[in-house]
Design a protein around this motif. Structure first.
Motif, mmCIF file in Angstrom:
data_model
loop_
_atom_site.group_PDB
_atom_site.id
_atom_site.type_symbol
_atom_site.label_atom_id
_atom_site.label_comp_id
_atom_site.label_asym_id
_atom_site.label_seq_id
_atom_site.Cartn_x
_atom_site.Cartn_y
_atom_site.Cartn_z
ATOM 1 N N LYS A 1 1.990 2.633 -4.205
ATOM 2 C CA LYS A 1 1.647 1.238 -4.441
ATOM 3 C C LYS A 1 2.007 0.824 -5.852
ATOM 4 N N LYS B 1 0.843 -1.181 0.000
ATOM 5 C CA LYS B 1 0.000 0.000 0.000
ATOM 6 C C LYS B 1 0.882 1.235 0.000
ATOM 7 N N THR B 2 0.294 2.350 -0.419
ATOM 8 C CA THR B 2 1.044 3.599 -0.446
ATOM 9 C C THR B 2 1.391 4.031 0.974
ATOM 10 N N SER C 1 -0.969 5.087 -8.968
ATOM 11 C CA SER C 1 -1.634 5.499 -7.733
ATOM 12 C C SER C 1 -1.083 6.848 -7.270
ATOM 13 N N ASP C 2 -1.773 7.457 -6.328
ATOM 14 C CA ASP C 2 -1.360 8.754 -5.810
ATOM 15 C C ASP C 2 -1.174 8.695 -4.303
#
Length: 702
Positions: free
Chosen positions: A446, A16-17, A450-451
């Protein structure tokens, strides 16, 4: 042989980010410290910044000129050579945005409200006080527009193109993080994951935020005067603080909604309003004169650019002019390059290097050329016609120049309101894009699509506003310009390393593509079904007219692809090769067969049969395909799909195709091997996740 129901995760992917604590903390502390220093000790900050910019202007001007010219030549050579066919992503990937939306987003991110600020004031200033020669002459007017277009033109967008293609290439084609450090992988290898990489990202972020703050500072001053012009509000720091707070709030709302909704819609509205304002001035003004000026300005830019790009004015050097104009603009573009480059990469997956470079250098510059020619020539026409008061205002109070020009045309209240709102959109689209990019810089994403989390985007929007305020307190726009010149210097060194990294990677890419093209005829000949393979011409015709459904595709993997790759796997394993074979489920529910051969430190070999789902074409016979979808079993390597279908091959024909690819790969390694390991752009590039991203729900993204 291993079998799994899930795709292997690429090395660069994370679950995950999460925050990159080193880069986030280092950059946040550095920026906050500078802002507080400027607020608390304004005189000291102004003195130090002034001394540093004086040294840079006197001693490093030649260096800035040389670096930016090298970048222009480098990106144009890449775009116009054969390597320009290489995609920013796997070979089968498609662009996510249409050309208008893409152009609007890259324009709105790459140019801010400063275009309104300088499009009127700079031509007038260069006309009245040119760097060389006499002012207020026909030649001075002609050169004034060329200087303005030179500062806002090809060179700056080439800097954006370099950074954008470097980030997009390594992120989307080799699955490295979407950060500046990735462009240095071919030079420094795994060292980019340590202090070296953190230092590069922190330096890029520091330069970026100063570049953005300069634009926002100019924007605040411009908007302050616009509100004063329309409503009589005072021009002071209090109003500017309120404007910064309002703009940060709008940028926060926009950036939290993401690229698809907020930034995209604001960018499109921004361009539409700017176009409307520009067309109004063209029609309401001296249309014939303005059209003549546009054509002449185009010719002058094309003919004079080669000499101007290396003109350091060594024999009659106007140091104050150079630092205030050309060196400032080059440093400003360099400071914006990481920010805009990352944003452009973020919206340009699937475009070729040629499309990307030419699009970035032509599409927004065409708009800028029209904008500056129309507004700049309209302003020059007023001054040359005897309106000396307007000329003095444009030269000495540039924030008033744009509104001063609008005063000369009808419908002033409406045009002033549109100009102010357009300026606010320019401001917000720069602020929200900057906040998004800086948040991504300081995160472990991620994946490249994604941001960063919303709280971090809000944090950077606020910090940017704080820095803008601090610099305005020190000395206004001039101090922001000087700070940008200083911060652009270390970033210019980074540009040189990025060019080297891109060159090394694309040299390998070019050789790989050339080896495939050279071997393609023999591969096609070797895999074509023939009577000796047990197929008659009628069977070949039936295959050509068939559009296999899900069951046929699944059966081909089970009966042909998996047994064929298993035999190759077993034979390679018996000879001591480091080989693996996996079956993974594609997004459309059909298994894939994936053969990977490790080759030590060299680039590994990968052969995957992947089911790609398409709409059944309208020309398909109804009896040949009763389904609305059909499948092609395409061959993928590390670079993506090779674009041909192996459905209907026999097991022996598929084995022959695998060996053709394997022999070509070994030959490629041999021909490009100066030292062991130098052909590996990344040690274990995995593009499977990139394929899934391009085939969402079993359908290729269009």
């Amino acid at each position: 042989m291993t079998k799994t129901a899930e795709s292997e995760a690429p090395p660069a992917a994370v679950e995950k980010t999460r925050t990159n604590k080193v880069v986030f903390t280092g950059s946040a502390v550095g920026i906050t410290a500078i802002a507080l220093w400027a607020m608390i000790s304004t005189e000291s900050a102004e003195e130090v910044i002034g001394a540093m910019v004086g040294w840079v202007s006197t001693n490093m001007g030649w260096y800035y000129f040389l670096v930016v010219t090298m970048v222009v030549v480098f990106v144009l050579v890449l775009a116009l050579s054969n390597i320009g066919r290489t995609k920013l992503g796997p070979d089968h990937s498609k662009p996510q945005f249409g050309i208008f939306t893409w152009g609007a987003m890259l324009f709105a991110a790459g140019i801010g409200i400063d275009l309104m600020f300088f499009s009127v004031s700079e031509p007038v200033t260069q006309y009245l006080a040119p760097p060389t020669g006499d002012g207020s002459t026909a030649e001075a007017a002609r050169q004034a527009l060329v200087w303005t277009l030179f500062h806002y033109g090809i060179t700056g967008w080439a800097l954006y193109a370099l950074m954008g293609l470097a980030l997009g290439y390594f992120a989307y084609r080799h699955n490295l993080p979407l950060s500046i450090r990735s462009a240095l992988y071919p030079i420094f290898g795994k060292k980019i994951d340590g202090p070296l990489g953190h230092g590069v990202d922190i330096a890029a972020l520091l330069g970026t935020i100063f570049g953005i703050a300069t634009s926002l500072g100019i924007g605040v001053v411009q908007l302050n005067y616009g509100l004063s012009f329309m409503f009589g509000l005072p021009e002071n720091l209090t109003v500017q603080i309120a404007l910064i707070a309002l703009s940060v709030l709008m940028a926060t709302v926009s950036v939290v909604s993401g690229v698809e909704k907020g930034i995209r819609r604001l960018s499109e509205l921004n361009v539409i309003l700017a176009l409307g304002l520009m067309v109004f001035i063209l029609i309401a003004g001296k249309t014939s004169f303005l059209l003549d000026g546009i054509v002449q300005n185009i010719g002058d830019v094309l003919s004079r650019f080669p000499a101007m790009t290396l003109d350091t004015m060594a024999y009659d050097r106007p140091d104050e002019w150079l630092s205030g104009w050309t060196l400032f603009f080059w440093a400003w573009w360099i400071a914006w390059a990481p920010f805009v480059g990352l944003f452009l990469a973020r919206i340009s997956r699937g475009r070729t290097i040629r499309q990307f470079v030419l699009g970035v250098m032509i599409v927004p510059f065409a708009f800028i050329l029209l904008w500056i020619s129309i507004f700049g020539n309209s302003a020059l026409d007023l001054v040359m016609g005897g309106n000396a008061a307007f000329g003095e205002v444009a030269m000495n109070q540039p924030e008033r120049a744009f509104y001063g020009l609008l005063e000369q045309f009808p419908w002033l209240p409406a045009t002033a309101a549109i100009a102010t709102f357009t300026g606010l959109l320019f401001y917000v689209t720069s602020a929200d894009s900057g906040a998004l990019v800086m948040a991504n810089f300081t995160s472990h994403l991620k994946d490249a699509d994604s941001d960063a989390p919303k709280w971090m985007r809000v944090f950077w929007a606020v910090i940017t506003g704080l820095l803008t305020l601090a610099m305005l307190m020190v000395g206004g726009v001039t101090t922001l310009q000087n700070a940008t010149i200083i911060m652009g210097l270390p970033l210019s060194i980074l540009l040189l390393f990025i060019m080297l990294g891109v060159y090394k990677a694309l040299r390998v890419e070019h050789s790989l593509a050339a080896s495939f093209r050279a071997s393609l005829p023999s591969m096609i000949a070797g895999r074509s079904p023939d009577p000796r393979g047990g197929r008659t011409w009628r069977q070949r015709l039936t295959r050509a007219m068939s559009y296999p459904g899900r069951r046929q595709a699944a059966r081909f993997v089970e009966v042909v692809a998996c047994p064929a790759l298993a035999e190759v796997h077993d034979e390679l394993e018996s000879k001591g090769a480091e080989v693996s074979l996996s079956q993974t489920e594609a997004g459309n529910g059909i298994l894939t067969a994936d053969l990977t051969v490790g080759l030590g430190d060299e680039r590994p070999f990968k052969y995957q049969v992947y089911p790609v789902e398409y709409e059944t074409p309208s020309y398909a016979l109804r009896s040949a395909s009763a389904e609305t979808k059909y499948f092609r079993m395409e061959v993928f390597s590390l670079e993506g799909s090779h674009g041909y279908d192996v459905m209907g091959y026999t097991k022996d024909q598929l084995i022959t195709d695998v060996l053709d690819h394997y022999e070509r790969h070994l030959e490629f390694l041999h021909l490009n091997r100066e030292v062991p390991g130098n052909t590996a752009i990344t040690e274990d590039p995995v593009v499977k996740d990139n394929w899934d991203a391009d085939f969402v729900g079993g359908e290729e993204k269009r």
